[in-house]
Design an enzyme around this catalytic site. Sequence first.
Site, PDB file in Angstrom:
ATOM      1  N   TYR A  32      10.397  -6.233  -5.624  1.00 54.15           N
ATOM      2  CA  TYR A  32      10.116  -4.854  -6.022  1.00 54.15           C
ATOM      3  C   TYR A  32       9.671  -4.022  -4.831  1.00 54.15           C
ATOM      4  O   TYR A  32       9.319  -4.551  -3.782  1.00 54.15           O
ATOM      5  CB  TYR A  32       9.065  -4.818  -7.128  1.00 54.15           C
ATOM      6  CG  TYR A  32       7.641  -5.029  -6.678  1.00 54.15           C
ATOM      7  CD1 TYR A  32       6.763  -3.953  -6.571  1.00 54.15           C
ATOM      8  CD2 TYR A  32       7.156  -6.302  -6.368  1.00 54.15           C
ATOM      9  CE1 TYR A  32       5.442  -4.136  -6.167  1.00 54.15           C
ATOM     10  CE2 TYR A  32       5.850  -6.497  -5.960  1.00 54.15           C
ATOM     11  CZ  TYR A  32       4.999  -5.411  -5.862  1.00 54.15           C
ATOM     12  OH  TYR A  32       3.699  -5.584  -5.452  1.00 54.15           O
ATOM     13  N   ARG A  51      12.747  -2.840   3.823  1.00 51.05           N
ATOM     14  CA  ARG A  51      11.989  -4.018   3.376  1.00 51.05           C
ATOM     15  C   ARG A  51      12.617  -4.618   2.127  1.00 51.05           C
ATOM     16  O   ARG A  51      12.633  -5.842   1.954  1.00 51.05           O
ATOM     17  CB  ARG A  51      10.526  -3.659   3.135  1.00 51.05           C
ATOM     18  CG  ARG A  51       9.669  -4.887   2.812  1.00 51.05           C
ATOM     19  CD  ARG A  51       8.196  -4.562   2.749  1.00 51.05           C
ATOM     20  NE  ARG A  51       7.888  -3.605   1.697  1.00 51.05           N
ATOM     21  CZ  ARG A  51       6.662  -3.113   1.477  1.00 51.05           C
ATOM     22  NH1 ARG A  51       5.658  -3.464   2.274  1.00 51.05           N
ATOM     23  NH2 ARG A  51       6.444  -2.245   0.513  1.00 51.05           N
ATOM     24  N   LYS A 150       8.280  -9.370  -0.822  1.00 49.61           N
ATOM     25  CA  LYS A 150       7.611  -8.585  -1.869  1.00 49.61           C
ATOM     26  C   LYS A 150       8.181  -8.961  -3.244  1.00 49.61           C
ATOM     27  O   LYS A 150       8.996  -8.241  -3.830  1.00 49.61           O
ATOM     28  CB  LYS A 150       7.762  -7.090  -1.602  1.00 49.61           C
ATOM     29  CG  LYS A 150       6.762  -6.226  -2.381  1.00 49.61           C
ATOM     30  CD  LYS A 150       6.820  -4.789  -1.902  1.00 49.61           C
ATOM     31  CE  LYS A 150       5.896  -3.881  -2.706  1.00 49.61           C
ATOM     32  NZ  LYS A 150       4.461  -4.145  -2.447  1.00 49.61           N
ATOM     33  N   GLU A 182      -5.363 -10.247   3.245  1.00 50.47           N
ATOM     34  CA  GLU A 182      -5.138  -8.864   2.825  1.00 50.47           C
ATOM     35  C   GLU A 182      -5.833  -8.616   1.503  1.00 50.47           C
ATOM     36  O   GLU A 182      -6.434  -9.514   0.916  1.00 50.47           O
ATOM     37  CB  GLU A 182      -3.644  -8.569   2.709  1.00 50.47           C
ATOM     38  CG  GLU A 182      -2.904  -9.506   1.765  1.00 50.47           C
ATOM     39  CD  GLU A 182      -1.390  -9.385   1.878  1.00 50.47           C
ATOM     40  OE1 GLU A 182      -0.899  -8.367   2.406  1.00 50.47           O
ATOM     41  OE2 GLU A 182      -0.694 -10.315   1.431  1.00 50.47           O
ATOM     42  N   LEU A 206       1.905  -9.297   3.455  1.00 52.17           N
ATOM     43  CA  LEU A 206       3.023  -8.384   3.283  1.00 52.17           C
ATOM     44  C   LEU A 206       3.115  -7.472   4.504  1.00 52.17           C
ATOM     45  O   LEU A 206       2.098  -6.973   4.994  1.00 52.17           O
ATOM     46  CB  LEU A 206       2.823  -7.543   2.021  1.00 52.17           C
ATOM     47  CG  LEU A 206       3.980  -6.602   1.680  1.00 52.17           C
ATOM     48  CD1 LEU A 206       5.213  -7.386   1.262  1.00 52.17           C
ATOM     49  CD2 LEU A 206       3.572  -5.635   0.579  1.00 52.17           C
TER      50      LEU A 206
END
Length: 286
Positions: A32, A51, A150, A182, A206
């Site tokens: 996504y 990406r 992702k 993160e 990410l």
Amino acid sequence: MRTVYLNGDYLPENEAKVSIFDRGFLMADGIYEVTSVLDGKLIDFDGHAKRLQRSMDELDMRSPIAMDDLLEVHRELVRKNEIDEGMIYLQITRGAPDDRDFVFPDPDTTEPTIVLFTQNKPGLANSPMAKKGMKVISIEDQRWARRDIKTVQLLYPSMAKMAAKAQGKDDAWMVEDGAVTEGSSNNAYIVKGNTIITRHLGNEILHGITRAAVLRFAKEAQMKVEERSFTIAEAQDADEAFVTSASTFVMPVVEIDDVAVGEGAPGPVVARLREIYLDEMRKAAI
């Protein structure tokens, strides 16, 4: 009622249906992206598109749409739903074969599923949180090893946000081998003097589109950037801290595990970075 996009069609949201055999539903076999909208325009669309393609390549997944066409779908959804400030959520899965199986379906006979929908968020750029700052907790990072892709495997990040909520906090920073990876849905940073410190790129985090832009703007503003690991203790001792994401832009963090960061209020470096980011992204929006 929102208009959404599903496999080539624009539909009322209550008419959009996906098969129970879709691998996104059964296997979290999907990826996504979330692109923000400011002033009715798309923020950093090219970065998100690149990406997206990388995620598909890493998972050996075929794209159901050309990138030029994808841009037009985004713009059409903004128009149809009259979005001035908000977000567009995009999800692509490996599709819906005839039955459940761990083995990937034949891409020649099973088309990928593509879904896009908008979220209207008036005041997105003027979030009250930017004035008061976020309070975060730290938790062990228990996600899979390919966080650079992702994917829709978001159960653990959801659990992280719920753990923070249970403590009356806003979010969680994840820690692995003693170092911060993160946030639950964002990249994490600390500021020491004129230096911005954030985790180096790798499979552990990410590769944030907002992250890349903010670090570029920081360097242009003569700030020093260090891409390296840091600990929770180092973060608590920092002058400032913040997170970045497509939906929060640049958001100050004022408390980590009940310890105030700096003065316990949003600081000047983060405020300036947020201002620069929003100004530059509005100029470049399409």
